[in-house]
Design an enzyme around this catalytic site. Structure first.
Site, PDB file in Angstrom:
ATOM      1  N   HIS A  67      18.754   2.565   1.418  1.00 17.72           N
ATOM      2  CA  HIS A  67      18.104   1.313   1.025  1.00 17.72           C
ATOM      3  C   HIS A  67      16.739   1.183   1.678  1.00 17.72           C
ATOM      4  O   HIS A  67      16.165   0.093   1.715  1.00 17.72           O
ATOM      5  CB  HIS A  67      18.997   0.130   1.417  1.00 17.72           C
ATOM      6  CG  HIS A  67      20.308   0.131   0.697  1.00 17.72           C
ATOM      7  ND1 HIS A  67      20.519  -0.598  -0.466  1.00 17.72           N
ATOM      8  CD2 HIS A  67      21.468   0.785   0.941  1.00 17.72           C
ATOM      9  CE1 HIS A  67      21.757  -0.393  -0.888  1.00 17.72           C
ATOM     10  NE2 HIS A  67      22.357   0.441  -0.056  1.00 17.72           N
ATOM     11  N   LYS A  82      13.960  15.343  37.804  1.00 18.43           N
ATOM     12  CA  LYS A  82      14.060  16.627  38.508  1.00 18.43           C
ATOM     13  C   LYS A  82      13.243  16.608  39.797  1.00 18.43           C
ATOM     14  O   LYS A  82      13.733  16.996  40.862  1.00 18.43           O
ATOM     15  CB  LYS A  82      13.608  17.764  37.598  1.00 18.43           C
ATOM     16  CG  LYS A  82      13.746  19.138  38.245  1.00 18.43           C
ATOM     17  CD  LYS A  82      13.200  20.253  37.353  1.00 18.43           C
ATOM     18  CE  LYS A  82      14.086  20.532  36.183  1.00 18.43           C
ATOM     19  NZ  LYS A  82      13.668  21.758  35.435  1.00 18.43           N
ATOM     20  N   GLU A 134       8.786  18.825  20.407  1.00 13.31           N
ATOM     21  CA  GLU A 134       8.288  19.208  21.721  1.00 13.31           C
ATOM     22  C   GLU A 134       8.394  20.715  21.912  1.00 13.31           C
ATOM     23  O   GLU A 134       7.586  21.315  22.626  1.00 13.31           O
ATOM     24  CB  GLU A 134       9.053  18.479  22.827  1.00 13.31           C
ATOM     25  CG  GLU A 134       8.390  18.573  24.195  1.00 13.31           C
ATOM     26  CD  GLU A 134       8.995  17.626  25.212  1.00 13.31           C
ATOM     27  OE1 GLU A 134       8.484  16.491  25.341  1.00 13.31           O
ATOM     28  OE2 GLU A 134       9.972  18.010  25.882  1.00 13.31           O
ATOM     29  N   LYS A 183       0.288  12.733  30.761  1.00  9.15           N
ATOM     30  CA  LYS A 183       0.685  12.192  32.068  1.00  9.15           C
ATOM     31  C   LYS A 183      -0.488  12.200  33.043  1.00  9.15           C
ATOM     32  O   LYS A 183      -0.716  11.233  33.782  1.00  9.15           O
ATOM     33  CB  LYS A 183       1.834  13.024  32.653  1.00  9.15           C
ATOM     34  CG  LYS A 183       3.162  12.887  31.933  1.00  9.15           C
ATOM     35  CD  LYS A 183       4.204  13.763  32.611  1.00  9.15           C
ATOM     36  CE  LYS A 183       5.546  13.687  31.927  1.00  9.15           C
ATOM     37  NZ  LYS A 183       6.545  14.568  32.588  1.00  9.15           N
ATOM     38  N   GLY A 220      13.884  20.088  30.162  1.00  4.48           N
ATOM     39  CA  GLY A 220      14.330  18.709  30.012  1.00  4.48           C
ATOM     40  C   GLY A 220      15.079  18.435  28.726  1.00  4.48           C
ATOM     41  O   GLY A 220      16.137  17.810  28.729  1.00  4.48           O
ATOM     42  N   ARG A 221      14.566  18.919  27.608  1.00  8.19           N
ATOM     43  CA  ARG A 221      15.208  18.632  26.323  1.00  8.19           C
ATOM     44  C   ARG A 221      16.454  19.486  26.092  1.00  8.19           C
ATOM     45  O   ARG A 221      17.143  19.315  25.091  1.00  8.19           O
ATOM     46  CB  ARG A 221      14.200  18.812  25.198  1.00  8.19           C
ATOM     47  CG  ARG A 221      13.534  20.173  25.146  1.00  8.19           C
ATOM     48  CD  ARG A 221      12.326  20.137  24.203  1.00  8.19           C
ATOM     49  NE  ARG A 221      11.545  21.363  24.224  1.00  8.19           N
ATOM     50  CZ  ARG A 221      10.615  21.648  25.120  1.00  8.19           C
ATOM     51  NH1 ARG A 221      10.380  20.815  26.119  1.00  8.19           N
ATOM     52  NH2 ARG A 221       9.927  22.771  25.057  1.00  8.19           N
ATOM     53  N   GLU A 243       7.232   6.930  35.333  1.00  5.69           N
ATOM     54  CA  GLU A 243       7.979   5.924  34.590  1.00  5.69           C
ATOM     55  C   GLU A 243       9.357   5.693  35.205  1.00  5.69           C
ATOM     56  O   GLU A 243       9.802   4.557  35.384  1.00  5.69           O
ATOM     57  CB  GLU A 243       8.126   6.329  33.114  1.00  5.69           C
ATOM     58  CG  GLU A 243       6.818   6.512  32.376  1.00  5.69           C
ATOM     59  CD  GLU A 243       6.349   7.958  32.344  1.00  5.69           C
ATOM     60  OE1 GLU A 243       5.602   8.291  31.414  1.00  5.69           O
ATOM     61  OE2 GLU A 243       6.733   8.737  33.252  1.00  5.69           O
TER      62      GLU A 243
END
Length: 554
Positions: free
Chosen positions: A384, A206, A353, A512, A267-268, A212
């Site tokens: 399993h 954004k 979050e 951050k 964001g999410r 990153e």
């Protein structure tokens, strides 16, 4: 403050929980032949069976009273209206507008946002058609074969999960790749699999300052320019999803190929926006519209269905019931669909979050558990692995089983076996296996009494483990859109009950900030040949040890 614990409904549920905890699920079914019919819901193509839960008619009634006391329907209305429901950042949370299907306006701050949303969707559609049809070509004239999305968090988890989930509907000659981790291995290993002449990069940030994402994007650009390309060719191979036009242009991306979104899109919750560009490239504009339509159908249900028939609110109330009254601290997501293998990870971000909060909306401390730990993997592989803990462990772990009646890849009896395994697990988790039944089985197999006595407790299953089952005809774009919106609204309803803000994430921001400071300290120490001493002794020691190791390697 409007804390849920201050309501009469909460006190009523507390006393009710003590009365209910010793009633077994199998006994609830024996006592009520209509239980399955009573505890089921339908919405936007999805069917929910929540009859295998530790609830009665009275439990449901008291939970509904709690939702009413916490004004869940009113809070839904405020969110859909575009009110400021994220007070710590002074923002609306109007991701639902991105999938709004009606001609009616949706307003934020008195302004209709729908024209801008439709304009971005139209630009996305035109761009995706040109790539998918081979009209958008690379700098040597070859058509695009690979798309690399560079993002992190919501700019990665959502598109990655959705393109994997909808792989049966993908373009036949476009390969999608996703890079998120700042670990150089992620970008380097991806670049080894693609050709600079035929690769298109989507840089999703954004602000276009996410460390990153920009680190990976610059590495990709350097790799690209080390081929026969020059800086003028960057615009043919890099596009941006961002709102920072100046930074995008500085990178070398033509701002005509920048797709924006808005500060009221978290964001999410951003998969529905231009962040979903990789998904649209994958399934096409028509498929993306179907995806939006599924989300919109669930929005309509969440807004209009009364609490007792409201699927996301009922799921939220069950989470509150288990987390706050029955002592559960985690929640399992078990999709019996290989294409949903990234869905639990996506829900981890969406849930934890959003609702991993320890203060109410007004800043006062929360006195109860919020935001259960979400985890899971696809069935049948999970059977399993961690299912042993579900069946015989000491934790109460509510679980959502997700299943399609119809496979996107019919293949012999595979899907029938998948269905049988899914339903068998929910049945076994509920019924368990008594010691008497174990003894009977061992005797029938000819086992001697001494061995039976040694083995019987190890083979006893308590059962009484709660599950929900979500069923759909087939996992297509519409169904996936509805499923994601269902969980978005479930998370919001939980937050409404707990009176917390599900739309900020200050814990993420703290990490951050500290990482930036620590990085600068590391670089300074190496450059000046000094020891770092500005952190706690553990952090100082680790930095200095790592710097020393890296210096020797260099």
């Amino acid at each position: 403050m409007n804390a849920p614990t201050d309501t009469p409904a909460w006190a009523a549920l507390s006393s009710h929980a003590a009365e209910q905890k010793n009633i077994k699920l199998v006994d609830r079914f024996k006592a009520d032949e209509q239980r399955f019919e009573k505890f089921q819901l339908k919405a936007a193509g999805w069917f929910l069976d929540y009859s295998k839960n530790h609830i009665s008619d009275e439990t449901l009634s008291r939970l509904v009273a709690l939702a009413e006391a916490q004004q869940v329907p009113e809070k839904f209305a405020a969110m859909f209206r575009g009110d400021t429901v994220n007070p710590t950042e002074g923002r609306a949370a109007l991701h639902s507008a991105l999938r709004h299907q009606k001609p009616t306006p949706v307003q934020v701050g008195g302004e209709d946002v729908m024209p801008d949303i439709r304009a971005v969707l139209d630009r996305m559609s035109s761009f995706c058609d040109s790539v998918r049809e081979g009209r958008w070509v690379g700098y040597t004239g070859k058509r695009i074969s690979d798309i690399v999305n560079i993002g992190i968090g919501g700019s990665d988890l959502g598109p990655l999960m959705a393109t994997e989930a909808l792989a049966p509907f993908a373009h036949e000659s476009l390969r999608l790749h996703f890079v998120s981790n700042v670990d150089g291995s992620h970008i380097v290993s991806t670049l080894k699999r693609v050709d600079p002449e035929t690769t298109l990069f989507i840089v999703a940030s954004k602000t276009f300052t996410t460390i990153e994402t920009l680190t990976n994007a610059n590495t990709a650009k350097t790799w690209f320019l080390e081929s026969s390309a020059d800086k003028n060719d960057v615009a043919r191979h890099f596009v941006a999803v961002s709102t920072n036009e100046a930074k995008v242009a500085e990178f070398g991306i033509d701002t005509k190929n920048m797709f924006g979104f808005w500060d009221w899109v978290g964001g999410r919750y951003s998969l529905w926006s231009a962040i979903g560009l990789p998904l649209m490239l994958c399934i096409g504009p028509h498929g993306f519209k179907q995806f939006l339509a599924g989300g919109a159908a669930m929005d309509e249900h969440a807004q209009t269905a009364p609490i007792q028939q409201n699927m996301p609110t009922i799921l939220a109330l069950l989470t509150v019931w288990y987390s706050n009254f029955l002592g559960a601290s985690s929640h399992l997501i078990a999709p019996y669909d290989q294409y949903l293998h990234r869905f639990p990870a996506y829900l981890q971000q969406l849930t934890m979050e959003s609702n991993g909060k320890s203060v109410h909306v007004d800043g006062t401390p929360v006195s109860i558990s919020t935001g259960p730990i979400v985890w899971g993997e696809p069935g049948t592989n999970g059977q399993h692995a961690y299912f042993q803990l579900l069946h015989q462990g000491t934790h109460l772990i509510p679980a959502d089983f997700i299943l399609a009646a119809e496979s996107c890849n019919p293949c012999g009896n595979h899907h029938e076996l998948l269905i049988a395994n899914c339903l068998a697990q929910t049945e076994a988790l509920m019924n368990g296996k008594t010691t008497e039944s174990v003894v009977e089985s061992l005797r029938a197999a000819g086992t001697d009494e001494a061995e039976i006595d040694a083995l019987k407790q190890h083979r006893t299953f308590e059962g009484n483990r709660p599950t929900n089952t979500l069923l759909v005809q087939r996992l297509d774009p519409y169904a996936l859109g509805a499923l994601i919106a269902l969980y978005e609204h479930k998370v919001f309803a939980e937050a409404a009950i707990w009176n917390i803000n599900p739309f900020d994430q200050w814990g993420v921001e703290l990490g951050k900030q500290l990482a930036t400071r620590l990085y600068d300290d590391m670089q300074t120490a190496v450059r000046e040949g000094t020891q770092v001493a500005s952190h706690d002794s553990s952090t100082n020691g680790l930095i200095n040890r790592i710097n020393a190791a890296r210096h020797r390697l260099a």
